[in-house]
Design a protein around this motif. Structure first.
Motif, short mmCIF file in Angstrom:
data_model
loop_
_atom_site.label_atom_id
_atom_site.label_comp_id
_atom_site.label_asym_id
_atom_site.label_seq_id
_atom_site.Cartn_x
_atom_site.Cartn_y
_atom_site.Cartn_z
N PRO A 1 0.81 -1.22 0.00
CA PRO A 1 0.00 0.00 0.00
C PRO A 1 0.85 1.27 0.00
N ALA A 2 0.35 2.26 -0.71
CA ALA A 2 1.02 3.56 -0.74
C ALA A 2 0.81 4.28 0.59
N PRO A 3 1.82 5.02 1.04
CA PRO A 3 1.60 5.83 2.24
C PRO A 3 0.55 6.90 1.97
N ILE A 4 -0.10 7.34 3.02
CA ILE A 4 -1.10 8.40 2.91
C ILE A 4 -0.35 9.72 2.75
N THR A 5 -0.64 10.41 1.64
CA THR A 5 0.09 11.64 1.33
C THR A 5 -0.79 12.83 1.00
N GLU A 6 -2.11 12.60 0.82
CA GLU A 6 -2.95 13.73 0.45
C GLU A 6 -4.42 13.51 0.83
N VAL A 7 -5.09 14.63 1.06
CA VAL A 7 -6.53 14.60 1.30
C VAL A 7 -7.20 14.10 0.02
N GLY A 8 -8.20 13.24 0.17
CA GLY A 8 -8.90 12.67 -0.97
C GLY A 8 -8.40 11.29 -1.34
N GLN A 9 -7.21 10.96 -0.90
CA GLN A 9 -6.64 9.64 -1.18
C GLN A 9 -7.53 8.56 -0.55
N VAL A 10 -7.63 7.40 -1.20
CA VAL A 10 -8.42 6.29 -0.68
C VAL A 10 -7.48 5.11 -0.43
N PHE A 11 -7.64 4.48 0.72
CA PHE A 11 -6.88 3.27 1.01
C PHE A 11 -7.85 2.21 1.51
N GLY A 12 -7.64 0.98 1.06
CA GLY A 12 -8.53 -0.12 1.40
C GLY A 12 -7.97 -0.98 2.51
N MET A 13 -8.86 -1.44 3.39
CA MET A 13 -8.46 -2.28 4.50
C MET A 13 -9.31 -3.54 4.55
N GLU A 14 -8.66 -4.65 4.83
CA GLU A 14 -9.38 -5.90 5.09
C GLU A 14 -9.78 -5.89 6.55
N MET A 15 -11.05 -6.15 6.79
CA MET A 15 -11.60 -6.11 8.14
C MET A 15 -12.19 -7.48 8.48
N PHE A 16 -12.41 -7.72 9.78
CA PHE A 16 -13.08 -8.94 10.21
C PHE A 16 -13.86 -8.65 11.48
N ASN A 17 -15.14 -9.01 11.44
CA ASN A 17 -15.99 -8.85 12.61
C ASN A 17 -17.09 -9.91 12.51
N THR A 18 -17.17 -10.77 13.51
CA THR A 18 -18.16 -11.84 13.46
C THR A 18 -19.59 -11.30 13.40
N HIS A 19 -19.83 -10.13 14.00
CA HIS A 19 -21.17 -9.53 13.98
C HIS A 19 -21.54 -8.99 12.60
N ARG A 20 -20.56 -8.81 11.73
CA ARG A 20 -20.81 -8.34 10.36
C ARG A 20 -20.67 -9.48 9.36
N GLY A 21 -20.65 -10.71 9.84
CA GLY A 21 -20.58 -11.85 8.94
C GLY A 21 -19.17 -12.29 8.59
N GLY A 22 -18.17 -11.83 9.33
CA GLY A 22 -16.80 -12.25 9.07
C GLY A 22 -16.01 -11.19 8.34
N ARG A 23 -15.34 -11.62 7.25
CA ARG A 23 -14.46 -10.73 6.49
C ARG A 23 -15.27 -9.74 5.66
N TYR A 24 -14.78 -8.49 5.62
CA TYR A 24 -15.36 -7.47 4.75
C TYR A 24 -14.28 -6.44 4.45
#
Length: 169
Positions: A54-77
């Motif tokens: 992943p690219a470092p965060i360098t500017e407003v407006g930039q988007v970065f994606g994250m893999e998340m996990f929460n059993t209450h949300r059905g697992g991976r999202y």
């Protein structure tokens, strides 16, 4: 050990504060690196970046994606975060959202913000979680707001401290 401070900004935000024994530059460097965001997660909710390098965060407006996990949300999202504030070594914030079918980011209406202030023994960090712009439909879908507690924010700051303080990583 520096005591944590936590509280409400109003009816739609909470915060926690902690002095971290590292420079503002060291704290900011971790927060601006999506590959290291999992180090601030006390519950293994944030698993890692969606990008291999992943690219470092360098500017407003930039988007970065994250893999998340929460059993209450059905697992991976996935969450796609749009940077809303970027003041190197002072402040960084992002608004999480979901990618739509047309590739746009539909923000959920909440944001995470870190404010950094130099202190004699390191950096005073304030982590704010604000859900003021979250639509009622989303609040109901999530099961209410806030989705985390002030205690959770304090644990997140403790994890951040453990990741950047000398001898801790």
């Amino acid at each position: 050990m520096t005591p944590d401070i936590a509280g409400h900004h109003g009816s739609s935000s909470i915060y926690a504060e902690r002095t971290i024994h590292a420079t503002p530059q060291e704290v900011f460097a971790l927060l601006a690196d999506p590959a290291r965001h999992h180090l601030t997660e006390p519950r293994d909710w944030v698993r890692g970046s969606l990008e291999e390098q992943p690219a470092p965060i360098t500017e407003v407006g930039q988007v970065f994606g994250m893999e998340m996990f929460n059993t209450h949300r059905g697992g991976r999202y996935e969450m796609h975060n749009r940077v809303t504030v970027l003041e190197p070594d002072r402040a960084i914030a992002w608004a999480p959202g979901q990618r739509t079918a047309d590739g746009e980011i539909a923000a959920g209406g909440w944001f995470w913000r870190y404010d950094l202030e130099p202190a004699t023994d390191g950096t005073r960090v304030r982590l704010t979680y604000d859900w003021a712009e979250t639509p009622q439909e989303t609040i109901e879908k999530i099961g209410g707001m806030p989705a985390v507690s002030e205690r959770y924010l304090g644990k997140s700051l403790a994890a951040l401290a453990a990741a950047v303080e000398p001898g801790e990583s």
